[in-house]
Motif scaffolding. Structure first.
Motif, PDB file in Angstrom:
ATOM      1  N   TYR A  66       9.583   5.477   0.350  1.00 12.55           N
ATOM      2  CA  TYR A  66       9.236   4.785  -0.890  1.00 12.55           C
ATOM      3  C   TYR A  66       9.767   5.491  -2.136  1.00 12.55           C
ATOM      4  N   SER A  67      10.616   6.470  -1.958  1.00 11.27           N
ATOM      5  CA  SER A  67      11.108   7.279  -3.063  1.00 11.27           C
ATOM      6  C   SER A  67      12.604   7.088  -3.231  1.00 11.27           C
ATOM      7  N   GLU A  68      13.078   7.380  -4.409  1.00 10.71           N
ATOM      8  CA  GLU A  68      14.517   7.388  -4.638  1.00 10.71           C
ATOM      9  C   GLU A  68      15.111   8.762  -4.352  1.00 10.71           C
ATOM     10  N   SER A  69      14.259   9.756  -4.142  1.00  6.06           N
ATOM     11  CA  SER A  69      14.730  11.113  -3.846  1.00  6.06           C
ATOM     12  C   SER A  69      15.376  11.157  -2.473  1.00  6.06           C
ATOM     13  N   GLU A  70      16.383  11.968  -2.363  1.00  6.14           N
ATOM     14  CA  GLU A  70      17.013  12.207  -1.066  1.00  6.14           C
ATOM     15  C   GLU A  70      16.301  13.324  -0.315  1.00  6.14           C
ATOM     16  N   LYS A 106       0.816  -1.219   0.000  1.00  3.82           N
ATOM     17  CA  LYS A 106       0.000   0.000   0.000  1.00  3.82           C
ATOM     18  C   LYS A 106       0.850   1.270   0.000  1.00  3.82           C
ATOM     19  N   LEU A 107       2.167   1.139  -0.029  1.00  2.75           N
ATOM     20  CA  LEU A 107       3.081   2.280   0.083  1.00  2.75           C
ATOM     21  C   LEU A 107       2.712   3.130   1.301  1.00  2.75           C
ATOM     22  N   LEU A 120       0.047   8.017  -2.241  1.00  2.00           N
ATOM     23  CA  LEU A 120      -1.000   7.618  -3.184  1.00  2.00           C
ATOM     24  C   LEU A 120      -0.538   7.578  -4.628  1.00  2.00           C
ATOM     25  N   HIS A 121       0.163   8.592  -5.021  1.00  2.00           N
ATOM     26  CA  HIS A 121       0.586   8.704  -6.414  1.00  2.00           C
ATOM     27  C   HIS A 121       2.045   9.153  -6.445  1.00  2.00           C
TER      28      HIS A 121
END
Length: 143
Positions: free
Chosen positions: A79-83, A39-40, A110-111
């Motif tokens: 859940y992101s690759e951003s730092e 569900k992230l 969500l998105h």
């Protein structure tokens, strides 16, 4: 074995804790409880601090908004690759006063877009499970 999202959430929490009360996130002292990678989503716990209260003994709306911002931001980063991300907007709907001693924020990415990530969260009183507030936000990836 831990997942990449779990490792990122642990690193985020450690970074916040290492600030030692020198910024808003570290003053709020979020405590990650778990992730649902399908569900992230994540659950973040906040414990009442005296400085967060208003004259009626409730948690101040500004502190609640900061808790939502922190919980959703931590979830998006996990859940992101951003730092780094920045809050583009935040909308909080208050349902009941925050009178308990601790609160669980269930946040969900969500998105997860390339530039913007839409998130939502619901806050619960940890003791009685009642819904206290909900929020949505957009976060911008900083490059």
């Amino acid at each position: 074995m831990s997942s990449q999202a779990e490792d990122r959430m642990k690193a985020i929490a450690e970074e916040i804790e290492s600030a030692g009360g020198s910024n808003m996130n570290s003053l709020l002292a979020p405590g990650p409880l778990g992730l649902d990678e399908e569900k992230l989503s994540a659950e973040i716990r906040f414990v009442r601090k005296e400085w967060e209260t208003n004259e009626r003994g409730e948690i101040h709306g500004g502190a609640i908004s900061a808790m939502f911002d922190t919980a959703m931001g931590m979830t998006v980063l996990a859940y992101s690759e951003s730092e780094h991300i920045s809050t583009a907007d935040l909308d909080v709907s208050f349902i009941r006063p925050f009178l308990g001693e601790s609160y669980i924020f269930r946040a969900e990415a969500l998105h997860p877009g390339r530039m913007l990530v839409r998130a939502r969260a619901v806050a619960y009183d940890e003791e009685n499970g009642k819904v206290l507030a909900s929020a949505t936000a957009n976060f911008v990836h900083l490059r």
